[in-house]
Design a protein around this motif. Structure first.
Motif, PDB file in Angstrom:
ATOM      1  N   LEU A 121       0.699  -1.240  -0.016  1.00 15.60           N
ATOM      2  CA  LEU A 121       0.134   0.015  -0.169  1.00 15.60           C
ATOM      3  C   LEU A 121       0.787   1.215  -0.015  1.00 15.60           C
ATOM      4  O   LEU A 121       0.617   2.175  -0.631  1.00 15.60           O
ATOM      5  N   ALA A 122       1.970   1.366   0.541  1.00 18.46           N
ATOM      6  CA  ALA A 122       2.925   2.311   0.810  1.00 18.46           C
ATOM      7  C   ALA A 122       3.389   2.765  -0.562  1.00 18.46           C
ATOM      8  O   ALA A 122       3.511   3.872  -0.969  1.00 18.46           O
ATOM      9  N   ASN A 123       3.730   1.602  -1.156  1.00 19.85           N
ATOM     10  CA  ASN A 123       4.143   1.687  -2.507  1.00 19.85           C
ATOM     11  C   ASN A 123       3.170   1.852  -3.985  1.00 19.85           C
ATOM     12  O   ASN A 123       3.602   1.876  -4.898  1.00 19.85           O
ATOM     13  N   GLU A 124       1.941   1.623  -3.547  1.00 17.45           N
ATOM     14  CA  GLU A 124       0.769   1.633  -4.335  1.00 17.45           C
ATOM     15  C   GLU A 124       1.120   0.381  -5.374  1.00 17.45           C
ATOM     16  O   GLU A 124       0.853   0.445  -6.653  1.00 17.45           O
ATOM     17  N   GLY A 125       1.582  -0.665  -4.871  1.00 20.43           N
ATOM     18  CA  GLY A 125       2.068  -1.751  -5.952  1.00 20.43           C
ATOM     19  C   GLY A 125       3.252  -2.183  -5.580  1.00 20.43           C
ATOM     20  O   GLY A 125       3.842  -2.285  -4.484  1.00 20.43           O
ATOM     21  N   LEU A 126       3.701  -3.146  -6.561  1.00 18.94           N
ATOM     22  CA  LEU A 126       4.947  -4.025  -6.168  1.00 18.94           C
ATOM     23  C   LEU A 126       6.121  -3.406  -6.675  1.00 18.94           C
ATOM     24  O   LEU A 126       7.488  -3.802  -6.281  1.00 18.94           O
ATOM     25  N   GLY A 127       6.121  -2.390  -7.496  1.00 23.15           N
ATOM     26  CA  GLY A 127       7.074  -1.771  -8.349  1.00 23.15           C
ATOM     27  C   GLY A 127       8.258  -1.317  -7.584  1.00 23.15           C
ATOM     28  O   GLY A 127       9.565  -1.649  -7.949  1.00 23.15           O
ATOM     29  N   MET A 128       8.127  -1.042  -6.434  1.00 21.30           N
ATOM     30  CA  MET A 128       9.221  -0.381  -5.495  1.00 21.30           C
ATOM     31  C   MET A 128       9.709  -1.236  -4.165  1.00 21.30           C
ATOM     32  O   MET A 128      10.439  -0.688  -3.666  1.00 21.30           O
ATOM     33  N   MET A 129       8.915  -2.278  -4.211  1.00 20.36           N
ATOM     34  CA  MET A 129       9.053  -3.188  -2.994  1.00 20.36           C
ATOM     35  C   MET A 129      10.641  -3.952  -3.148  1.00 20.36           C
ATOM     36  O   MET A 129      11.078  -4.144  -2.102  1.00 20.36           O
TER      37      MET A 129
END
Length: 286
Positions: A121-129
């Motif tokens: 949720l903090a990254n609004e997706g997987l892209g920056m995880m």
């Protein structure tokens, strides 16, 4: 009509299910292992890992699957070759939970699930995880990915037509919606209604679970990458590998991870953010 037909989506949106139906429709038989599916639709990220690319001047319709944003530099090679784009969208809650399962976190491991959900949720997706992870650096956030294919694609691929399809609509009436997709893709043959029904029937969740199990036994490749069989244990976070084919659930709640997690999702739906905009546009703001 020749040209690239992109089957694009954010991860865990139903892309593999659609590709299985397309493989069954094009060949007249259900895929028996994952590599049968890959033979009918290329996987861009897997090709890039192998130092290969789809044809930039295709002489026939070519199906290519990707989770990358439409504006990553490599896709610029296909500016003129792209003829059609099918973009799948799905409720972000359901994408989050399916991604959590694929990370090896079972539904009842609430502690690890909460960490995963907060990061998603903090990254609004997987892209920056996982910044260095193969195949994820070009994902972007969910709203960035949606925007690139549904709005910016007119500039990126000026000769392409775009069809956006909700996963939930495909699940609710797969025959009608799959017919719409096949007709849109213009695969160089008349639409075959009976072939549509057979393809849908051969790609149910139960049939796809059988396909996954057969692929694991026979070494028939992976849904993630052609020619690679996933290990049966391990997975991100140290959990046991979860099956790729889930239960296809939709309109789930995040409350089992804690009311604060569901509240964090609701907070994302407020204001003028891209996440809120696309969630409302596609009916996921409830």
């Amino acid at each position: 009509m020749q040209g690239i037909r992109w089957i694009a989506s954010y991860p865990k949106t139903g892309n593999t299910w659609l590709r299985c139906m397309l493989a069954a429709y094009l060949t007249g038989r259900a895929p028996r292992v994952w590599n049968d599916m890959h033979a009918e639709s290329l996987h861009l990220e897997a090709m890039l890992l192998g130092g290969d690319l789809p044809p930039t001047e295709p002489a026939e319709p070519v199906l290519v699957k990707t989770h990358l944003k439409a504006d990553v530099p490599v896709l610029g090679l296909f500016r003129e070759a792209t003829a059609k784009i099918v973009y799948l969208v799905r409720n972000p809650r359901d994408m989050l939970l399916s991604s959590m399962r694929m990370a090896g976190i079972p539904h009842d491991d609430v502690a690890r699930g909460r960490i995963f959900a907060r990061d998603y949720l903090a990254n609004e997706g997987l892209g920056m995880m996982e910044p260095g992870a193969t195949g994820e650096s070009g994902l972007g956030s969910w709203p960035d990915n949606v925007r690139s294919w549904t709005e910016s694609s007119r500039e990126l691929f000026p000769g392409a037509d775009v069809l956006t399809m909700r996963y939930e609509d495909l699940r609710a009436d797969p025959v009608a919606r799959f017919s719409e997709i096949v007709e849109f893709l213009d695969l160089g043959r008349p639409l075959d209604p009976e072939g549509i029904r057979r393809a849908v029937d051969s790609s149910t969740l139960d049939r796809m679970r059988e396909l996954e199990q057969r692929s694991d036994r026979q070494g028939g490749g992976s849904p993630l990458r052609r020619g690679v069989v996933r290990k049966t244990t391990g997975g991100r976070g140290g959990g046991q590998r979860q099956p790729f084919v889930g239960e296809g659930r939709y309109d789930q709640s995040l409350s089992f991870l804690g009311e604060d997690i569901e509240a964090a999702y609701q907070e994302l739906l407020q204001g003028g953010s891209g996440f809120a905009h696309y969630a409302k546009q596609y009916g996921y703001a409830g």
